[in-house]
Design a protein around this motif. Sequence first.
Motif, PDB file in Angstrom:
ATOM      1  N   THR A 184       0.823  -1.211   0.000  1.00 26.63           N
ATOM      2  CA  THR A 184       0.000   0.000   0.000  1.00 26.63           C
ATOM      3  C   THR A 184       0.854   1.257   0.000  1.00 26.63           C
ATOM      4  OG1 THR A 184      -0.223   0.024   2.423  1.00 26.63           O
ATOM      5  CG2 THR A 184      -1.916  -1.150   1.176  1.00 26.63           C
ATOM      6  N   LYS A 188       0.949   3.907  -3.109  1.00 23.88           N
ATOM      7  CA  LYS A 188       0.673   5.320  -2.842  1.00 23.88           C
ATOM      8  C   LYS A 188       1.819   6.196  -3.351  1.00 23.88           C
ATOM      9  CE  LYS A 188      -1.700   8.602  -0.497  1.00 23.88           C
ATOM     10  NZ  LYS A 188      -1.995   8.430   0.932  1.00 23.88           N
ATOM     11  N   SER A 254      -2.285   7.297   5.461  1.00 26.79           N
ATOM     12  CA  SER A 254      -3.725   7.372   5.223  1.00 26.79           C
ATOM     13  C   SER A 254      -4.352   8.633   5.789  1.00 26.79           C
ATOM     14  CB  SER A 254      -4.410   6.143   5.829  1.00 26.79           C
ATOM     15  OG  SER A 254      -4.117   6.047   7.217  1.00 26.79           O
ATOM     16  N   SER A 257      -5.747  11.679   3.732  1.00 23.35           N
ATOM     17  CA  SER A 257      -6.977  11.619   2.940  1.00 23.35           C
ATOM     18  C   SER A 257      -8.149  12.257   3.672  1.00 23.35           C
ATOM     19  CB  SER A 257      -7.322  10.155   2.618  1.00 23.35           C
ATOM     20  OG  SER A 257      -8.636  10.047   2.121  1.00 23.35           O
ATOM     21  N   MET A 281      -6.476   8.029  -2.271  1.00 20.84           N
ATOM     22  CA  MET A 281      -5.354   8.382  -1.412  1.00 20.84           C
ATOM     23  C   MET A 281      -5.514   7.846   0.014  1.00 20.84           C
ATOM     24  SD  MET A 281      -3.083  10.058  -3.218  1.00 20.84           S
ATOM     25  CE  MET A 281      -3.483   8.829  -4.483  1.00 20.84           C
ATOM     26  N   SER A 284      -3.529   3.440   2.222  1.00 17.44           N
ATOM     27  CA  SER A 284      -2.104   3.516   2.543  1.00 17.44           C
ATOM     28  C   SER A 284      -1.922   3.242   4.031  1.00 17.44           C
ATOM     29  CB  SER A 284      -1.557   4.896   2.173  1.00 17.44           C
ATOM     30  OG  SER A 284      -2.422   5.935   2.595  1.00 17.44           O
TER      31      SER A 284
END
Length: 315
Positions: A184, A188, A254, A257, A281, A284
């Motif tokens: 992940t 990303k 993450s 986002s 987005m 992650s």
Amino acid sequence: MLNQEAYELFEHTCDYAENFGLRLHSVAGGRLLDAGVQTPGSLDAGLLLARLCMGDQADIAIVPADPDRFVTSNHVHVRTDAPLWACLGAQYAGWPVQTDDFFAMGSGPMRLLRGREAALKDLGLAEEGPIAVGVLESDKLPGESVFAHIAQECGIQPDGVHLAIAPSHSIAGGTQVVARSIETAMHKLHELKFDVRSIVSATGTAPLPPPSKPGDMVSGIGRTNDAMLYGANVTLWAEADDQAIESVIEQVPSSSSGDYGRPFAQIFKGYEYDFYKVDPMLFSPARVTIHGLRSGRTWIAGRFNTDVLRESFLG
């Protein structure tokens, strides 16, 4: 050749399938290892699926976790010195395998034979050969049409197709999904236009969530995603300039986002269960560390979110 490496692991596993809680099927001359559809599966089966997903290019293990922070006593730990090929070349679930009566997300080195995904083309990742090894995430076993479809897409015969399958709500399925922490982060970074070919080594951990009840795909998908979004910790070693790392590090976790902050099952429901409406987005790790090999500097971004993990795993 990742398909060959994965095939040797697949072949060895077939001799001991019952010991792993696996059930072996012959389909269209190819082979299928069921790790959670019509069999309970196991933790070992989940680790096996994760290794197959990565073309057997990583060490993967279940290790202790701090239950006060991660709401579970187990982590899935992944280490690889081939992150580009293992994660983006093989492990990324970039192939929607679909026929008239079947759908599953496909992972594994078979994607390198198909070679249609934009990321594979961008990075020059491809293989040729008569054998395709892949992992499917589904609660339904594939039939001959699926093997024929995969064979055609890969340019091989159906008897060269070797698949393993498990739903995300099963023990094995949940384990292999949670083994995607490095992947992940790599995906990303690629989306952020960072040169992922500069990443030479990587480690990742993510909490192993409790399985959801049988048939509850949404909870299974939700808990495994939450393990990544709110509990995964990834470290990357990059042969890159400081400026390149500094330009992306805060965007990788993450928490960058707008969809961050709620259990994934709630986010998913809010978008009417359409993955393509969720902010890409978001997918992650919770926390990312990058060691710059050229300067010796280190960057850390992101945070763990125990409250969301508790709501997801125990709510």
